[in-house]
Design a protein around this motif. Structure first.
Motif, short mmCIF file in Angstrom:
data_model
loop_
_atom_site.label_atom_id
_atom_site.label_comp_id
_atom_site.label_asym_id
_atom_site.label_seq_id
_atom_site.Cartn_x
_atom_site.Cartn_y
_atom_site.Cartn_z
N THR A 187 -16.91 7.40 -9.03
CA THR A 187 -16.76 6.14 -8.31
C THR A 187 -15.92 5.20 -9.17
N VAL A 188 -14.84 4.69 -8.60
CA VAL A 188 -13.90 3.85 -9.34
C VAL A 188 -13.80 2.49 -8.65
N THR A 189 -14.05 1.44 -9.41
CA THR A 189 -13.88 0.07 -8.91
C THR A 189 -12.59 -0.50 -9.49
N ILE A 190 -11.76 -1.06 -8.62
CA ILE A 190 -10.46 -1.60 -9.03
C ILE A 190 -10.32 -3.02 -8.48
N SER A 191 -9.97 -3.96 -9.33
CA SER A 191 -9.67 -5.31 -8.85
C SER A 191 -8.15 -5.44 -8.71
N ALA A 192 -7.73 -6.19 -7.71
CA ALA A 192 -6.29 -6.29 -7.42
C ALA A 192 -5.96 -7.67 -6.89
#
Length: 413
Positions: A187-192
Motif C-alpha cells: 500500500t503506497v500513499t502519495i501526496s501531490a
C-alpha cells in the motif's frame, strides 16, 4: 504474439474489453475464451468484434482443429482476467471441464492471473492456498486492487486496471518467467499538488505546483502492483484511474490525511508542495481595499513539518525496526549560503526520511513542466542516483528505487 485471453465469470469482465483493446492495438493476435458464466456479463459478439476472431467456450466447437490442445500449445501467453475464486481453484487443482481450463493445462508459455472477487473470497484460506499453488508452479498471480466492490462494499478484490495487467503481461513475456510486480501487495500513499492557505473567502497563499509529478508517481506505483492512495491538494491534472483519491486543500488538512493514511501504508511519498507558512488569522469576509485604511499586514505562522512527523511516528511505532519506507521531496534553490545539493543533504539529515528526491526549482523549472531532473539521496549513505526525462520516466525511476529499497535493504534503524 499469440495471446489467449481467458475471461472469468465476474462483474469485472466488462473491464477486460479495454485490456483486449490494449493487446490488439499493440499488434497482438488475441483469442478470447470466456467461461460460460462470463458470457452472462459480456456476450461473445463483443469479444469477436474487439478481437477479430471467432469466440467459443466449448471443446466441441471446431473439433477438427483440436482447439482444447492447439490453443494452449500455440499461445505465447495466457492471461486470465478476471480470475475468479472459482477459476483459481479449478486451475490449481487441474480441472479441465471447459475450453479455458483445458487450454490452461496445455499452455507451454507464461500464464498470468489477474484476480477479482469479493474481499472475503480473496482472503479465504482456500483461495490463498490456490494462489500459492499456482505461483509455486511458475504462474504469475497479481494482487487485486483495493477499492469499491460490487454493491456498497470496498476492500482488496478489485480487478487491477487494464493498463496494469497489460504492463505485467508484457514484462512476463520479456524473459521474466518469474515476474512479480515490485510493489505487489504493498500500500503506497502519495501526496501531490500544492496546498492553499486561505487569507479570506476569496484569496489564498499558494505555490506553482501542478501535481503532474505526484500523479505520475501514482501511475507508476499503480503499474508496479501497489494499492495507491493519492492525497490530492490543488492539481492542474486529473487523478489517474485505479487509485483512491483523498482531496485536501490546506497543509493542516494534508497533515490529518497523511497521518491517517500512513497507519496502513508500506510506503509514504510526500511529493506535494506544502506551504511552510499560513496566515495567523483568516478573515470571514473579503478583505477590502479602501483609500481611507492602511495597507493590511498579514502575519504568518509556521505549518507543521508533516514529513518529519511521519518519520517520528514511524520510528516510535516500529520501536526502531520500522518496515515503512518514507520518501520526501525537496524543491530547492541555491543562494549565497549554499547550493541545492548542500541544502538537500542537510534536509535529509534533519527530516530523517529514508529517501529524499531533490530537484532544482525556479520560475521556468519543474513546476507545471512535463519534464524533470532529480537526484535521489539515501539516508543509508548509498551513492546519489540521478534521473531525468519526462515526469513519467522520472517517476518510474523513483518507484523502481523504492522497490529495490523494500526488497534489498534491511529494516531501518
Amino acid at each position: 504474439m499469440r495471446i489467449v485471453l481467458g475471461v472469468g465469470g465476474g462483474i469485472a469482465a466488462y473491464k477486460v474489453a479495454s485490456l483486449l483493446r490494449l493487446f490488439t492495438e499493440a499488434g497482438h493476435h488475441v483469442t478470447v475464451i470466456p467461461t460460460e458464466a462470463a458470457t452472462r456479463f459480456v456476450g461473445t459478439a463483443t469479444w469477436e468484434a474487439l478481437s477479430g476472431n471467432p469466440v467459443s467456450n466449448s471443446v466441441f466447437d471446431d473439433v477438427h482443429q483440436v482447439n482444447h490442445v492447439r490453443l494452449g500449445h500455440e499461445a505465447d501467453l495466457v492471461v486470465i482476467a478476471p480470475a475468479t475464486a472459482d477459476l483459481l481453484a479449478k486451475a490449481a487443482t487441474g480441472q479441465a471441464g471447459d475450453l479455458l481450463t483445458n487450454t490452461l493445462l496445455m499452455a507451454h508459455g507464461p500464464v498470468l492471473f489477474a484476480p477479482a472477487m469479493h474481499t472475503e473470497m480473496w482472503q479465504h484460506a482456500a483461495t490463498r492456498a490456490n494462489v500459492e499453488t499456482l505461483r509455486g508452479r511458475g504462474a504469475a498471480v497479481l494482487e487485486p486492487a483495493t477499492g469499491r466492490l460490487t454493491g456498497a462494499d470496498s476492500g482488496p478484490g478489485r480487478l487491477p486496471e487494464p493498463e496494469v495487467i497489460f504492463d505485467a503481461a508484457m514484462a512476463l513475456v520479456q524473459g521474466q518467467s518469474d515476474y512479480q510486480l515490485p510493489l505487489a501487495g504493498k500500500t503506497v500513499t502519495i501526496s501531490a499538488g500544492g496546498t492553499r492557505e486561505p487569507l479570506d473567502p476569496v484569496r489564498f497563499l499558494g505555490n506553482r505546483s501542478s501535481g503532474k509529478q505526484g500523479v505520475a508517481l501514482a501511475v507508476a506505483a499503480r503499474n508496479a502492483g501497489a494499492t495507491v492512495r493519492l492525497l490530492a491538494a490543488h492539481m492542474e491534472v486529473p487523478p489517474p484511474a485505479g487509485v483512491e483519491v483523498v482531496q485536501v486543500e490546506t497543509a493542516l488538512q494534508l497533515r490529518e490525511a497523511a497521518m491517517a493514511a500512513a497507519a496502513d501504508s508500506d510506503v509514504v511519498i510526500m511529493s506535494a508542495a506544502v506551504a511552510d507558512f499560513r496566515p495567523a488569522e483568516v478573515s470571514n469576509t473579503k478583505i477590502k481595499k479602501r483609500d481611507d485604511t492602511a495597507d493590511p499586514v498579514i502575519t504568518l505562522v509556521r505549518n507543521p513539518d508533516i514529513l518529519q512527523e511521519l518519520v517520528e511516528r514511524r520510528n516510535i511505532a516500529g520501536a526502531g525496526e520500522g518496515q515503512q519506507l518514507i520518501v520526501g521531496f525537496a524543491a530547492e534553490t541555491g543562494d549565497s549560503q549554499g547550493d541545492v545539493r548542500a541544502y538537500a543533504e542537510a534536509k535529509l539529515q534533519r527530516k530523517g526520511c529514508d529517501l529524499l528526491v531533490v530537484n532544482h526549482v525556479g520560475t521556468d523549472k519543474v513546476f507545471g513542466q512535463d519534464t524533470n531532473s532529480v537526484v535521489i539521496l539515501s539516508r543509508s549513505g548509498s551513492e546519489p542516483q540521478e534521473a531525468a526525462g519526462t515526469k513519467t520516466e522520472v517517476s518510474a525511476a523513483i518507484i523502481s528505487r523504492i522497490g529495490f529499497e523494500l526488497n534489498h535493504v534491511s529494516p531501518r534503524a
